[in-house]
Motif scaffolding. Sequence first.
Motif, PDB file in Angstrom:
ATOM      1  N   PHE B 293       0.835  -1.200   0.000  1.00  0.00           N
ATOM      2  CA  PHE B 293       0.000   0.000   0.000  1.00  0.00           C
ATOM      3  C   PHE B 293       0.877   1.261   0.000  1.00  0.00           C
ATOM      4  CE2 PHE B 293      -4.270  -0.974  -0.277  1.00  0.00           C
ATOM      5  CZ  PHE B 293      -4.615  -2.074   0.489  1.00  0.00           C
ATOM      6  N   GLY B 294       1.904   1.188   0.817  1.00  0.00           N
ATOM      7  CA  GLY B 294       2.799   2.343   0.898  1.00  0.00           C
ATOM      8  C   GLY B 294       3.434   2.663  -0.439  1.00  0.00           C
ATOM      9  N   PHE B 295       3.891   1.623  -1.109  1.00  0.00           N
ATOM     10  CA  PHE B 295       4.532   1.840  -2.404  1.00  0.00           C
ATOM     11  C   PHE B 295       3.508   2.274  -3.447  1.00  0.00           C
ATOM     12  CE2 PHE B 295       8.640   0.910  -1.163  1.00  0.00           C
ATOM     13  CZ  PHE B 295       8.753  -0.309  -0.516  1.00  0.00           C
ATOM     14  N   GLN B 296       2.306   1.733  -3.343  1.00  0.00           N
ATOM     15  CA  GLN B 296       1.269   2.137  -4.308  1.00  0.00           C
ATOM     16  C   GLN B 296       0.918   3.613  -4.137  1.00  0.00           C
ATOM     17  OE1 GLN B 296       0.094   0.925  -6.883  1.00  0.00           O
ATOM     18  NE2 GLN B 296      -0.017  -1.298  -6.789  1.00  0.00           N
ATOM     19  N   HIS B 297       1.010   4.075  -2.904  1.00  0.00           N
ATOM     20  CA  HIS B 297       0.719   5.489  -2.672  1.00  0.00           C
ATOM     21  C   HIS B 297       1.739   6.373  -3.395  1.00  0.00           C
ATOM     22  CE1 HIS B 297      -0.986   8.977  -0.774  1.00  0.00           C
ATOM     23  NE2 HIS B 297       0.220   9.348  -0.391  1.00  0.00           N
ATOM     24  N   ILE B 298       2.988   5.928  -3.356  1.00  0.00           N
ATOM     25  CA  ILE B 298       4.016   6.676  -4.095  1.00  0.00           C
ATOM     26  C   ILE B 298       3.676   6.654  -5.584  1.00  0.00           C
ATOM     27  CG2 ILE B 298       6.448   6.772  -4.748  1.00  0.00           C
ATOM     28  CD1 ILE B 298       7.147   5.481  -2.086  1.00  0.00           C
ATOM     29  N   LEU B 299       3.297   5.477  -6.071  1.00  0.00           N
ATOM     30  CA  LEU B 299       3.029   5.332  -7.505  1.00  0.00           C
ATOM     31  C   LEU B 299       1.815   6.139  -7.950  1.00  0.00           C
ATOM     32  CD1 LEU B 299       3.717   1.503  -7.957  1.00  0.00           C
ATOM     33  CD2 LEU B 299       5.065   3.400  -8.867  1.00  0.00           C
ATOM     34  N   SER B 300       0.912   6.370  -7.021  1.00  0.00           N
ATOM     35  CA  SER B 300      -0.272   7.155  -7.407  1.00  0.00           C
ATOM     36  C   SER B 300       0.123   8.589  -7.752  1.00  0.00           C
ATOM     37  CB  SER B 300      -1.286   7.162  -6.259  1.00  0.00           C
ATOM     38  OG  SER B 300      -0.755   7.868  -5.149  1.00  0.00           O
ATOM     39  N   GLN B 301       1.251   9.016  -7.227  1.00  0.00           N
ATOM     40  CA  GLN B 301       1.722  10.370  -7.525  1.00  0.00           C
ATOM     41  C   GLN B 301       2.939  10.373  -8.442  1.00  0.00           C
ATOM     42  OE1 GLN B 301       1.643  12.913  -3.799  1.00  0.00           O
ATOM     43  NE2 GLN B 301       1.216  10.914  -2.942  1.00  0.00           N
ATOM     44  N   TYR B 302       3.733   9.350  -8.328  1.00  0.00           N
ATOM     45  CA  TYR B 302       4.959   9.261  -9.133  1.00  0.00           C
ATOM     46  C   TYR B 302       5.004   7.886  -9.792  1.00  0.00           C
ATOM     47  CZ  TYR B 302       6.154  13.306  -6.318  1.00  0.00           C
ATOM     48  OH  TYR B 302       6.126  14.529  -5.692  1.00  0.00           O
ATOM     49  N   PRO B 303       4.274   7.705 -10.867  1.00  0.00           N
ATOM     50  CA  PRO B 303       4.133   6.363 -11.448  1.00  0.00           C
ATOM     51  C   PRO B 303       5.434   5.759 -11.956  1.00  0.00           C
ATOM     52  CG  PRO B 303       3.088   8.039 -12.839  1.00  0.00           C
ATOM     53  CD  PRO B 303       3.489   8.727 -11.594  1.00  0.00           C
ATOM     54  N   ASP B 304       6.478   6.584 -12.113  1.00  0.00           N
ATOM     55  CA  ASP B 304       7.750   6.052 -12.607  1.00  0.00           C
ATOM     56  C   ASP B 304       8.765   5.811 -11.499  1.00  0.00           C
ATOM     57  OD1 ASP B 304       7.566   8.126 -15.555  1.00  0.00           O
ATOM     58  OD2 ASP B 304       7.000   6.025 -15.244  1.00  0.00           O
ATOM     59  N   ASP B 305       8.336   5.943 -10.278  1.00  0.00           N
ATOM     60  CA  ASP B 305       9.268   5.743  -9.168  1.00  0.00           C
ATOM     61  C   ASP B 305       9.731   4.295  -9.150  1.00  0.00           C
ATOM     62  OD1 ASP B 305      10.100   5.019  -6.393  1.00  0.00           O
ATOM     63  OD2 ASP B 305       9.642   7.116  -6.000  1.00  0.00           O
ATOM     64  N   LEU B 306      10.991   4.107  -9.426  1.00  0.00           N
ATOM     65  CA  LEU B 306      11.500   2.746  -9.570  1.00  0.00           C
ATOM     66  C   LEU B 306      11.481   1.983  -8.251  1.00  0.00           C
ATOM     67  CD1 LEU B 306      12.719   0.694 -11.533  1.00  0.00           C
ATOM     68  CD2 LEU B 306      14.971   1.571 -10.968  1.00  0.00           C
ATOM     69  N   ASN B 307      11.722   2.704  -7.165  1.00  0.00           N
ATOM     70  CA  ASN B 307      11.700   2.032  -5.852  1.00  0.00           C
ATOM     71  C   ASN B 307      10.320   1.451  -5.589  1.00  0.00           C
ATOM     72  OD1 ASN B 307      14.336   2.969  -5.304  1.00  0.00           O
ATOM     73  ND2 ASN B 307      13.497   4.942  -4.647  1.00  0.00           N
ATOM     74  N   ALA B 308       9.313   2.277  -5.831  1.00  0.00           N
ATOM     75  CA  ALA B 308       7.944   1.830  -5.579  1.00  0.00           C
ATOM     76  C   ALA B 308       7.558   0.706  -6.528  1.00  0.00           C
ATOM     77  CB  ALA B 308       6.980   3.007  -5.725  1.00  0.00           C
ATOM     78  N   LEU B 309       8.007   0.817  -7.775  1.00  0.00           N
ATOM     79  CA  LEU B 309       7.689  -0.235  -8.743  1.00  0.00           C
ATOM     80  C   LEU B 309       8.328  -1.553  -8.314  1.00  0.00           C
ATOM     81  CD1 LEU B 309       8.127   1.665 -12.139  1.00  0.00           C
ATOM     82  CD2 LEU B 309       5.998   0.715 -11.252  1.00  0.00           C
ATOM     83  N   PHE B 310       9.620  -1.508  -8.039  1.00  0.00           N
ATOM     84  CA  PHE B 310      10.317  -2.766  -7.766  1.00  0.00           C
ATOM     85  C   PHE B 310       9.956  -3.336  -6.398  1.00  0.00           C
ATOM     86  CE2 PHE B 310      13.293  -6.035  -8.279  1.00  0.00           C
ATOM     87  CZ  PHE B 310      13.969  -6.201  -7.084  1.00  0.00           C
ATOM     88  N   TYR B 311      10.039  -2.507  -5.369  1.00  0.00           N
ATOM     89  CA  TYR B 311       9.785  -3.050  -4.035  1.00  0.00           C
ATOM     90  C   TYR B 311       8.296  -3.271  -3.791  1.00  0.00           C
ATOM     91  CZ  TYR B 311      14.698  -2.374  -3.094  1.00  0.00           C
ATOM     92  OH  TYR B 311      16.069  -2.453  -3.152  1.00  0.00           O
ATOM     93  N   GLY B 312       7.473  -2.515  -4.489  1.00  0.00           N
ATOM     94  CA  GLY B 312       6.039  -2.815  -4.455  1.00  0.00           C
ATOM     95  C   GLY B 312       5.779  -4.185  -5.063  1.00  0.00           C
ATOM     96  N   ALA B 313       6.479  -4.444  -6.176  1.00  0.00           N
ATOM     97  CA  ALA B 313       6.344  -5.755  -6.819  1.00  0.00           C
ATOM     98  C   ALA B 313       6.829  -6.859  -5.883  1.00  0.00           C
ATOM     99  CB  ALA B 313       7.145  -5.778  -8.127  1.00  0.00           C
ATOM    100  N   MET B 314       7.935  -6.588  -5.203  1.00  0.00           N
ATOM    101  CA  MET B 314       8.457  -7.595  -4.276  1.00  0.00           C
ATOM    102  C   MET B 314       7.483  -7.844  -3.143  1.00  0.00           C
ATOM    103  SD  MET B 314      11.101  -8.538  -5.735  1.00  0.00           S
ATOM    104  CE  MET B 314      11.453  -9.736  -4.489  1.00  0.00           C
ATOM    105  N   SER B 315       6.805  -6.787  -2.720  1.00  0.00           N
ATOM    106  CA  SER B 315       5.807  -6.959  -1.652  1.00  0.00           C
ATOM    107  C   SER B 315       4.698  -7.883  -2.135  1.00  0.00           C
ATOM    108  CB  SER B 315       5.227  -5.599  -1.255  1.00  0.00           C
ATOM    109  OG  SER B 315       6.254  -4.713  -0.874  1.00  0.00           O
ATOM    110  N   TYR B 316       4.233  -7.657  -3.352  1.00  0.00           N
ATOM    111  CA  TYR B 316       3.184  -8.534  -3.895  1.00  0.00           C
ATOM    112  C   TYR B 316       3.719  -9.941  -4.096  1.00  0.00           C
ATOM    113  CZ  TYR B 316       0.116  -4.560  -4.881  1.00  0.00           C
ATOM    114  OH  TYR B 316      -0.698  -3.471  -4.760  1.00  0.00           O
ATOM    115  N   TYR B 317       4.947 -10.045  -4.566  1.00  0.00           N
ATOM    116  CA  TYR B 317       5.542 -11.360  -4.831  1.00  0.00           C
ATOM    117  C   TYR B 317       5.641 -12.176  -3.547  1.00  0.00           C
ATOM    118  CZ  TYR B 317       9.132 -14.827  -5.888  1.00  0.00           C
ATOM    119  OH  TYR B 317       9.835 -16.001  -6.011  1.00  0.00           O
ATOM    120  N   ASP B 318       6.142 -11.525  -2.494  1.00  0.00           N
ATOM    121  CA  ASP B 318       6.286 -12.241  -1.233  1.00  0.00           C
ATOM    122  C   ASP B 318       4.941 -12.511  -0.577  1.00  0.00           C
ATOM    123  OD1 ASP B 318       9.379 -10.543  -0.710  1.00  0.00           O
ATOM    124  OD2 ASP B 318       9.085 -12.691  -1.007  1.00  0.00           O
ATOM    125  N   ASN B 319       3.941 -11.770  -1.003  1.00  0.00           N
ATOM    126  CA  ASN B 319       2.586 -12.004  -0.513  1.00  0.00           C
ATOM    127  C   ASN B 319       1.850 -12.992  -1.417  1.00  0.00           C
ATOM    128  OD1 ASN B 319       0.807 -11.324   1.599  1.00  0.00           O
ATOM    129  ND2 ASN B 319      -0.411 -10.044   0.220  1.00  0.00           N
TER     130      ASN B 319
END
Lengths: 203, 385
Positions: B293-319
């Motif tokens: 959720f935290g990373f998605q919040h970043i992406l809602s404002q900065y859709p190209d934020d690589l940290n949010a993209l990658f670590y958000g993906a990792m959060s989903y992956y580990d979930n």
Amino acid sequence: MKLTFVISENRRLFFKKKISQHTDIELLEKYRQDGKSVWIGELYNRYSHLVFGLCLKYLKDEESARDAVLNIFEKLIAELKSREVSTFQHWLYSVSKNHCLMVLRSESRESKRKVVYHREVSAHVLEEYDILSHAQMREAGLLRLEAAIQKLREEQKVCITQFYLKERSYKEIVESTGYSIGEVKSHLQNGRRNLKLILESTI
Amino acid sequence: MKRSLEHSVLPTVDEIKLYQEGKLSKSRTHEIELLTQENPMLADAIEGYAAMPLFGAMPGVTAVLGQKVVVGSSQGAAGILKSGVSLLHLNSWVVGLGVGVAATVATVVLVTTSDKSDLNENEIVESATISETDENVSEATTNYEEEINTQQIQNKDQVLSASVASEDAKTSEESVKREEYNIAPLASLETSGLKSSIADKGIAASSAKPEIERTPIVALGIVPVLNHRVVDYSNFTKKKWKLSDACANPGSAQDVAEGYSSESDSEDYLTYLGYIRECMDSYNKGNYKIAAFGFQHILSQYPDDLNALFYGAMSYYDNEQPVLALELLNKAAKNPISAFREETFFYQAKCLKMLNRIDESNQLFNEVIERNGDFRDRAEAELAD
């Protein structure tokens, strides 16, 4: 009078070789003769951006790469006074790479970096000795080379032909063949190695 | 003449940048790729620059090489050593500065920075010929044609228009550069005597500061945050991020989402990196949903934020949510910043494997193996399974 002096001096200056027009070997020779850092400075200007990029690759950290470049060129200042170097670029590459690997070892990075080190060392050795160079390809003669290329595996043949004979870029080869850029580089590398073996076997 | 020098065919930093952006001509692109096959130092350098989060992070380079001054000659493009050796570039500086008096005095200026005897013999005249300056510039453009950054051409005009003043010998370029970038002197080179030797000789060069055309510098670094590498977007995002108390005790998804709001009346704000740290902390503790959720919040404002993209993906992956993870990983793979490229490919392959898309997965594992990086062994192990 003064004008004449200036003009005559400048006539001599005009024909004096600019520092940037010296070859690497000439700069090294001059440095060994008079020890003036201006010669090393010119070498620094020529290659420091490549050394920095190389350090970035191995150290993966801008600060460390920056420090490494400084340390490497400090080494040059000391070593080149007495050492004769025939190919400065190759020597600089070895020194820079060894320095980076030393930094990695001394900082006790995680073991997977040591795997990278071993892999890189062996890959480098492989590149140096087992792969057909461009010069060797030219020497092989076009007919022999074309015959040898036909004996390669399909993907290697395609990549070698497109890159060397049709002078296409990696990107163009990727677009026309559908291979990834990693595959293109791999096919080129393997293709050159196999070409060398084929040409050597047909001598 | 230039082509006969072994270093002259090597690409400059500008060219490497253009090459990686795909903006070089086909012929020069091919030439560079040919060179990388024969020149391992160049190959490694290009690879190193490619791994930088954003290529334009030149402060790292400038701190080493000195101020990157583009003066319309290929020599300028190589970078200029800031401290002692910086005066070596005075050839082009003095030439440029002397153009103002070139109309009246047609002489050539050479600066030998460390040879006192040369100074005695060769009276340095603050002048230059326009033709020589043009020669330098035309040489650069002839060699690398129109693909070279046109800034170099523009800088030529600036240099030509620089005026020559009657100053003392000491140049103040170094202080100008230091002021601009707040960079400490290169102590190691000072101790090696380069700087002092030049200063002592008292180079009779004009210290009139020419207009320095600075290429725009974008500084993005990779910083460690809780043992994870993170791209530092601090200068490019909002300054204030708020993690509300709701996140400490995760409740409903709505509460969690609101907890990561960047707008708040509270006085407790986090920096961008602080916010990332909180998200990472949730991730490390296994609170993958909260982290996502935290990373998605970043992406809602900065859709190209690589940290949010990658670590958000990792959060989903580990979930164990590979579809959502893949969605973010696909975007991360196309991100112009290549900081996490290898791991992105690896986890894309893992997600595809989880979704039983074996062929695509194997292709990506092979790609990772080809890259020969840190994930190679793991990719090989996955293929062996």
